[in-house]
Design a protein around this motif. Sequence first.
Motif, PDB file in Angstrom:
ATOM      1  N   VAL A 155       2.935 -62.866 -65.924  1.00 15.66           N
ATOM      2  CA  VAL A 155       2.235 -62.827 -67.217  1.00 15.66           C
ATOM      3  C   VAL A 155       1.438 -61.529 -67.362  1.00 15.66           C
ATOM      4  O   VAL A 155       1.487 -60.852 -68.395  1.00 15.66           O
ATOM      5  N   LEU A 156       0.715 -61.152 -66.291  1.00 13.80           N
ATOM      6  CA  LEU A 156      -0.177 -59.997 -66.369  1.00 13.80           C
ATOM      7  C   LEU A 156       0.544 -58.662 -66.259  1.00 13.80           C
ATOM      8  O   LEU A 156      -0.002 -57.634 -66.666  1.00 13.80           O
ATOM      9  N   CYS A 157       1.769 -58.637 -65.716  1.00 11.78           N
ATOM     10  CA  CYS A 157       2.439 -57.362 -65.505  1.00 11.78           C
ATOM     11  C   CYS A 157       2.844 -56.690 -66.807  1.00 11.78           C
ATOM     12  O   CYS A 157       3.170 -55.495 -66.817  1.00 11.78           O
ATOM     13  N   PHE A 158       2.818 -57.435 -67.926  1.00 13.46           N
ATOM     14  CA  PHE A 158       3.107 -56.807 -69.216  1.00 13.46           C
ATOM     15  C   PHE A 158       1.976 -55.865 -69.630  1.00 13.46           C
ATOM     16  O   PHE A 158       2.147 -55.027 -70.504  1.00 13.46           O
ATOM     17  N   TRP A 159       0.805 -56.016 -68.994  1.00 13.99           N
ATOM     18  CA  TRP A 159      -0.300 -55.079 -69.215  1.00 13.99           C
ATOM     19  C   TRP A 159      -0.025 -53.750 -68.524  1.00 13.99           C
ATOM     20  O   TRP A 159      -0.561 -52.707 -68.930  1.00 13.99           O
ATOM     21  N   LEU A 160       0.798 -53.774 -67.493  1.00 15.20           N
ATOM     22  CA  LEU A 160       1.063 -52.570 -66.718  1.00 15.20           C
ATOM     23  C   LEU A 160       1.698 -51.475 -67.570  1.00 15.20           C
ATOM     24  O   LEU A 160       2.637 -51.750 -68.327  1.00 15.20           O
ATOM     25  N   PRO A 161       1.216 -50.251 -67.476  1.00 11.88           N
ATOM     26  CA  PRO A 161       1.942 -49.139 -68.093  1.00 11.88           C
ATOM     27  C   PRO A 161       3.032 -48.636 -67.158  1.00 11.88           C
ATOM     28  O   PRO A 161       2.998 -48.898 -65.960  1.00 11.88           O
ATOM     29  N   GLU A 162       3.996 -47.934 -67.706  1.00  8.70           N
ATOM     30  CA  GLU A 162       4.978 -47.270 -66.860  1.00  8.70           C
ATOM     31  C   GLU A 162       4.317 -46.089 -66.168  1.00  8.70           C
ATOM     32  O   GLU A 162       3.343 -45.529 -66.651  1.00  8.70           O
ATOM     33  N   SER A 163       4.808 -45.739 -65.006  1.00  9.88           N
ATOM     34  CA  SER A 163       4.265 -44.612 -64.260  1.00  9.88           C
ATOM     35  C   SER A 163       4.383 -43.323 -65.071  1.00  9.88           C
ATOM     36  O   SER A 163       5.470 -42.975 -65.559  1.00  9.88           O
ATOM     37  N   ALA A 164       3.263 -42.603 -65.222  1.00 15.74           N
ATOM     38  CA  ALA A 164       3.280 -41.336 -65.955  1.00 15.74           C
ATOM     39  C   ALA A 164       4.143 -40.315 -65.229  1.00 15.74           C
ATOM     40  O   ALA A 164       4.791 -39.468 -65.863  1.00 15.74           O
ATOM     41  N   ARG A 165       4.177 -40.378 -63.911  1.00 18.86           N
ATOM     42  CA  ARG A 165       5.015 -39.457 -63.147  1.00 18.86           C
ATOM     43  C   ARG A 165       6.494 -39.686 -63.467  1.00 18.86           C
ATOM     44  O   ARG A 165       7.263 -38.739 -63.612  1.00 18.86           O
ATOM     45  N   TYR A 166       6.882 -40.964 -63.559  1.00 18.95           N
ATOM     46  CA  TYR A 166       8.263 -41.274 -63.896  1.00 18.95           C
ATOM     47  C   TYR A 166       8.579 -40.807 -65.314  1.00 18.95           C
ATOM     48  O   TYR A 166       9.654 -40.235 -65.569  1.00 18.95           O
ATOM     49  N   ASP A 167       7.666 -41.047 -66.269  1.00 22.55           N
ATOM     50  CA  ASP A 167       7.907 -40.642 -67.655  1.00 22.55           C
ATOM     51  C   ASP A 167       8.088 -39.137 -67.780  1.00 22.55           C
ATOM     52  O   ASP A 167       8.959 -38.666 -68.518  1.00 22.55           O
ATOM     53  N   VAL A 168       7.265 -38.371 -67.071  1.00 22.94           N
ATOM     54  CA  VAL A 168       7.400 -36.912 -67.122  1.00 22.94           C
ATOM     55  C   VAL A 168       8.728 -36.479 -66.527  1.00 22.94           C
ATOM     56  O   VAL A 168       9.423 -35.617 -67.074  1.00 22.94           O
ATOM     57  N   LEU A 169       9.106 -37.092 -65.414  1.00 24.22           N
ATOM     58  CA  LEU A 169      10.358 -36.720 -64.757  1.00 24.22           C
ATOM     59  C   LEU A 169      11.564 -37.061 -65.625  1.00 24.22           C
ATOM     60  O   LEU A 169      12.571 -36.356 -65.602  1.00 24.22           O
ATOM     61  N   SER A 170      11.465 -38.131 -66.409  1.00 20.96           N
ATOM     62  CA  SER A 170      12.577 -38.536 -67.267  1.00 20.96           C
ATOM     63  C   SER A 170      12.512 -37.872 -68.645  1.00 20.96           C
ATOM     64  O   SER A 170      13.318 -38.188 -69.524  1.00 20.96           O
ATOM     65  N   GLY A 171      11.535 -36.957 -68.849  1.00 19.83           N
ATOM     66  CA  GLY A 171      11.455 -36.192 -70.080  1.00 19.83           C
ATOM     67  C   GLY A 171      10.682 -36.851 -71.204  1.00 19.83           C
ATOM     68  O   GLY A 171      10.680 -36.356 -72.333  1.00 19.83           O
ATOM     69  N   ASN A 172       9.999 -37.951 -70.929  1.00 22.40           N
ATOM     70  CA  ASN A 172       9.241 -38.667 -71.960  1.00 22.40           C
ATOM     71  C   ASN A 172       7.774 -38.220 -71.923  1.00 22.40           C
ATOM     72  O   ASN A 172       6.895 -38.952 -71.454  1.00 22.40           O
ATOM     73  N   GLN A 173       7.520 -37.020 -72.438  1.00 19.99           N
ATOM     74  CA  GLN A 173       6.192 -36.431 -72.334  1.00 19.99           C
ATOM     75  C   GLN A 173       5.154 -37.207 -73.146  1.00 19.99           C
ATOM     76  O   GLN A 173       4.031 -37.434 -72.686  1.00 19.99           O
ATOM     77  N   GLU A 174       5.528 -37.617 -74.356  1.00 20.58           N
ATOM     78  CA  GLU A 174       4.558 -38.305 -75.216  1.00 20.58           C
ATOM     79  C   GLU A 174       4.070 -39.607 -74.587  1.00 20.58           C
ATOM     80  O   GLU A 174       2.876 -39.931 -74.629  1.00 20.58           O
ATOM     81  N   LYS A 175       4.986 -40.350 -73.996  1.00 18.67           N
ATOM     82  CA  LYS A 175       4.606 -41.611 -73.361  1.00 18.67           C
ATOM     83  C   LYS A 175       3.710 -41.371 -72.157  1.00 18.67           C
ATOM     84  O   LYS A 175       2.754 -42.119 -71.920  1.00 18.67           O
ATOM     85  N   ALA A 176       3.996 -40.309 -71.396  1.00 19.73           N
ATOM     86  CA  ALA A 176       3.162 -39.985 -70.240  1.00 19.73           C
ATOM     87  C   ALA A 176       1.745 -39.619 -70.668  1.00 19.73           C
ATOM     88  O   ALA A 176       0.764 -40.058 -70.060  1.00 19.73           O
ATOM     89  N   ILE A 177       1.626 -38.803 -71.723  1.00 16.34           N
ATOM     90  CA  ILE A 177       0.298 -38.415 -72.222  1.00 16.34           C
ATOM     91  C   ILE A 177      -0.463 -39.633 -72.726  1.00 16.34           C
ATOM     92  O   ILE A 177      -1.662 -39.788 -72.472  1.00 16.34           O
ATOM     93  N   ALA A 178       0.248 -40.539 -73.433  1.00 21.45           N
ATOM     94  CA  ALA A 178      -0.404 -41.754 -73.931  1.00 21.45           C
ATOM     95  C   ALA A 178      -0.919 -42.609 -72.782  1.00 21.45           C
ATOM     96  O   ALA A 178      -2.026 -43.169 -72.850  1.00 21.45           O
TER      97      ALA A 178
END
Length: 548
Positions: free
Chosen positions: A253-276
């Motif tokens: 239930v609580l893991c939906f609060w978790l954000p995705e890793s910013a390091r992973y987002d940057v590596l996959s090219g999702n800069q906006e999501k990482a900054i957010a």
Amino acid sequence: MEEDLFQLRQLPVVKFRRTGESTRSEDDTASGEHEVQIEGVRAGLEAVELDDGAAVPKEFANPTDDTFMVEDAVEAIGFGKFQWKLSVLTGLAWMADAMEMMILSILAPQLHCEWRLPSWQVALLTSVVFVGMMSSSTLWGNISDQYGRKTGLKISVLWTLYYGILSAFAPVYSWILVLRGLVGFGIGGVPQSVTLYAEFLPMKARAKCILLIEIFWAIGTVFEVILAVFVMPSLGWRWLLILSAVPLLLFAVLCFWLPESARYDVLSGNQEKAIATLKRIATENGAPMPLGKLIISRQEDRGKMRDLFTPHFRWTTLLLWFIWFSNAFSYYGLVLLTTELFQAGDVCSISSRKKAVEAKCSLACEYLSEEDYMDLLWTTLSEFPGVLVTLWIIDRLGRKKTMALCFIIFSFCSLLLFICVGRNVLTLLLFIARAFISGGFQAAYVYTPEVYPTATRALGLGTCSGMARVGALITPFIAQVMLESSVYLTLAVYSGCCLLAAVASYFLPIETKGRGLQESSHREWGQEMVGRGMHGPGVTRSNSGSQE
């Protein structure tokens, strides 16, 4: 124009000097300060000292860099409210994992009696869980590197929760065998919570936090034993399986609060999501974001097995596989040996006792008594000293030497068991050995996510966890089958294995103490910490990193 330049020259220029250990390069650490020399502006600087770990004031956050990396942001934001929440959530995952593992030692004797199972079927019920974990560990690591840490973790937790509850309704042995195997398949993904957790931690807090999370493992095993004491006599094993899934339900239930890793987002090219994500963490922690532009890492193929065997990581991977194998092989072997040695009284009693000629009935069974549960409880409590000792030495000796020391002490205690000692000394040696082998396991959990780059971090941890399951599968044949032939040979196998693991730990090519997490596999290890902030043209710095 001249008047404006005159006013600019009158403005105070502030330089910051941290009083503690810097997260930048060794040259920076030696100088203790970072200066910016701009032509036409006076060089006299007003020094402002910051306590170790203190955040830079908001108005001066990252005053000279026009670019920053995720590592810079994580260090600038620091440890705060967000990390505390993440610690509890990750701890729930470890607690659930420990309970699902501990329940094997409670469920097996119960079904042995209730369903009149032969001994080999009881052993298979435990082995099938390890087979599931071994076969899935690499898969979950690959999913986490390909599709995100949060995605892999959510799927594995929901999988484990579903089949864990379903196994409580198994009507016959074949059903529960398959369902517990599927539970083991899901448990293989739980270690990925450490990957996600480590990627949100600042360098100074990383080792301590990952080690303290291991306390939740001990809490989970203790809680499972206490739960069994109250549930088994009245409600039975089916309700125990259902109630044991409560921590998994809370995490799901609580893991939906978790954000995705910013390091992973940057590596996959999702800069906006990482900054957010970074802004969200900064807001929760009440800390400033670094000024400038977030650097987008070069996009890479993620989760590829061949990346674990590049020239830079080949020896690290092979040595870590053996270290993890030895950890699980010795840890679970000691758990099995403890029961055998306590029942016999000491090593000499096992080696000298004569077996009865008459065959034992494989259907003979005994339900666990309250005394048995108390023995399980006291044995589990021995892991807490292991956490505390490892916590104290890991940042003093480093990760490699900590693992080597834990293996050596375990081997030494195993060799002392060759001596015919009394019950009290036997108990002391077994508890010391278990404390240090669990400490070695915890140190490996700290080192492994730190040594691999973001592109292969989850896969590296997953393959290491898979090798640990291989060790757990093999160890019953040593601790139980070989023990019947020669107790001294059994002890020699465990002692020798851990001595070799100590050598492997010492010869690991990379020490991760005091280093940041590597973002890209195309950089030399640790370059993020050495070459950061070198992107502004026309600016001369006093620190000695190489420009790209």
